[in-house]
Design a protein around this motif. Sequence first.
Motif, short mmCIF file in Angstrom:
data_model
loop_
_atom_site.label_atom_id
_atom_site.label_comp_id
_atom_site.label_asym_id
_atom_site.label_seq_id
_atom_site.Cartn_x
_atom_site.Cartn_y
_atom_site.Cartn_z
N GLU A 1 145.65 2.42 26.61
CA GLU A 1 147.29 3.83 25.95
C GLU A 1 146.82 5.10 26.42
OE1 GLU A 1 149.05 3.15 23.63
OE2 GLU A 1 148.60 0.65 23.12
N GLN B 1 143.73 6.85 26.32
CA GLN B 1 143.10 7.91 25.05
C GLN B 1 141.48 7.99 26.48
OE1 GLN B 1 142.46 5.58 21.33
NE2 GLN B 1 145.05 5.09 21.64
N LYS C 1 158.32 -1.35 21.24
CA LYS C 1 157.07 -0.56 21.51
C LYS C 1 156.42 0.14 22.97
CE LYS C 1 152.29 0.16 18.82
NZ LYS C 1 151.61 -0.07 19.60
N LYS C 2 155.92 -1.09 23.26
CA LYS C 2 155.47 -1.51 24.73
C LYS C 2 156.83 -0.08 26.05
CE LYS C 2 152.34 -4.72 23.58
NZ LYS C 2 151.23 -3.80 23.10
N GLN D 1 158.30 1.81 24.89
CA GLN D 1 157.69 3.05 25.09
C GLN D 1 156.87 4.11 25.21
OE1 GLN D 1 161.03 5.26 23.86
NE2 GLN D 1 161.87 3.49 23.32
N GLU D 2 155.95 3.23 24.93
CA GLU D 2 154.32 3.73 25.29
C GLU D 2 154.07 4.23 26.94
OE1 GLU D 2 152.07 0.72 23.76
OE2 GLU D 2 151.87 1.63 22.09
N LYS E 1 151.94 -1.41 30.52
CA LYS E 1 152.88 -1.39 30.08
C LYS E 1 154.60 -2.33 29.97
CE LYS E 1 149.76 0.63 26.43
NZ LYS E 1 150.23 -0.35 25.20
#
Length: 535
Positions: A314, A316, A388-389, A391-392, A408
């Motif tokens: 992600e 992070q 969702k993936k 957009q990520e 992604k």
Amino acid sequence: MEDSLSAIPNPKTHEHPQMPSLPEKEIGNHGLTKSILRLGNTWPTPFPGDEVEIHYSGHVENGSSLGSSHDKGAPFKFKLGQGEVIKGLDEGVVTMKKGERAIFKIPPQLAYGEVGFPPVILPHSTVIFDVEMISWSTIRDITGDGGVLKKIIVEGEGWATPKDIDEVSVKYEAKLENGTIVSESEGLEFHVGNGKLCPAIHKAVKTMRRNEKVELSVRFSYGFEVELEHEEAITSSRNPNNMTIILELLSWKSVVDVVGDKKILKKVISAGEGFAFPNEGSLAKVIVLGKRKDGAIIEQKGSNEEPFEYMCLEGQVNESLDKAIMTMKKGEKSQVFVFSDHMQGSHEASESVFANPTLIYDVELLDFTKEIPVWKMDTQEKIQACDKKKQEGNALFKEGKFWLASKKYDKAAKCIEFNHSFSDEEKRITKALLLSCNLNNAACKLKLEDYVEAAGLCTKVIELDPHNIKALFRRAQAYLHTSDLDKAEADCRRALTIDPNNRDIKLLHQVIKTKQKEHTLYQAQLFGTMISKMV
């Protein structure tokens, strides 16, 4: 009987007692037969090259005794297939199991032949041996040329053996045949593949299991360089070309080349449990300490009481660290070494694969939870997960994290690639999502200079939407970089028939035409040079 059964000592002549009638089994095609008196207690049999330990007694058929190992008070040892005994015993003993006892009737051509061993063994004599297999040690020719022979003294644990990149700790003693020690260590650590210690040890350790202890018979070309002080000992040795090394593998730390380019290396300090690894979207609980190569701490996250939690891939945490954590098992402790391109070149030339890292991370993966697999989702959950993936991925692309963004888009596409259970409306939505994911992924691949993958993704889009301008444009870009100029030019012409005023496509088309002209000129010059040489 001497140390080899190919020679016969002075015998004790006596009549051999009548043997009981036993079923005979022929071994090979030259008349050798075997009758088992007692079955063995294991299923393996030795291999040629193994060192066997037997008890025996022998006699000439209807004639003289050839002696017995029991009379000598010790078992007889020899290496199978090395010509240390008569051929019939070599061929017979190799069929025996541990604890087995058998009678071998050996014809002259596999014993002492037409010459015999007068006066004990007359020409063309058949000989009979009663043999009990006590045990054997596997002798392995590691190098294939007899340069390093390995005999296991103590069996190792488990099944795994070290790889070239792994770091091992060994104990060894190397000595000449007369006992002169030329090198020894109680605990030496080194990387298996660096070849700096001794060729025999580097080759042997890759065949060993944890806590295994072996004896190596080594030719000097594979051994330690012997100091001048040992020259007299070498000269006085019966076989000056050999040394013996007793080697014990104490432990090793597995090293993982995380992405296959040696830019991220993971050394396992303490192995984890189970067989599962975190995947994209897993919630990982970790303790991380990041340092520069000078030891300065640059990052510290989590503790046993309050671990750091994050979602894998992600963005992070550091991307290299993220990739390494996804190769870890629950409970594993590892060190992760990250190299830049410049540093990587220098560490490859070093004795250690860990020399000159850019960053070092001490990592412990306390626990992780995998995301729900796609096959457990209903159709709406699959569509939502895909969006969702995607957009990520878009967010990561804007941040310039193209590798993460590509992962992604890959994952998003897999959520909806099998749409046989979707309704017509859901198929319309998933088609648009799939086109978008593959197009965006192609853009990532272009940024990552993976032009073959970029072209493949664009082809998937064009198969669903033959008039997709972006797919034609990006595939033409990919073909240009792989020098498929005709394909690139065809995609540009096809795109311009759809949108004749597209400025970006026109510019790309011009670049391709220029490259084609340059290639044609080069081919003409090359052909001209060939002709001039032939004239």
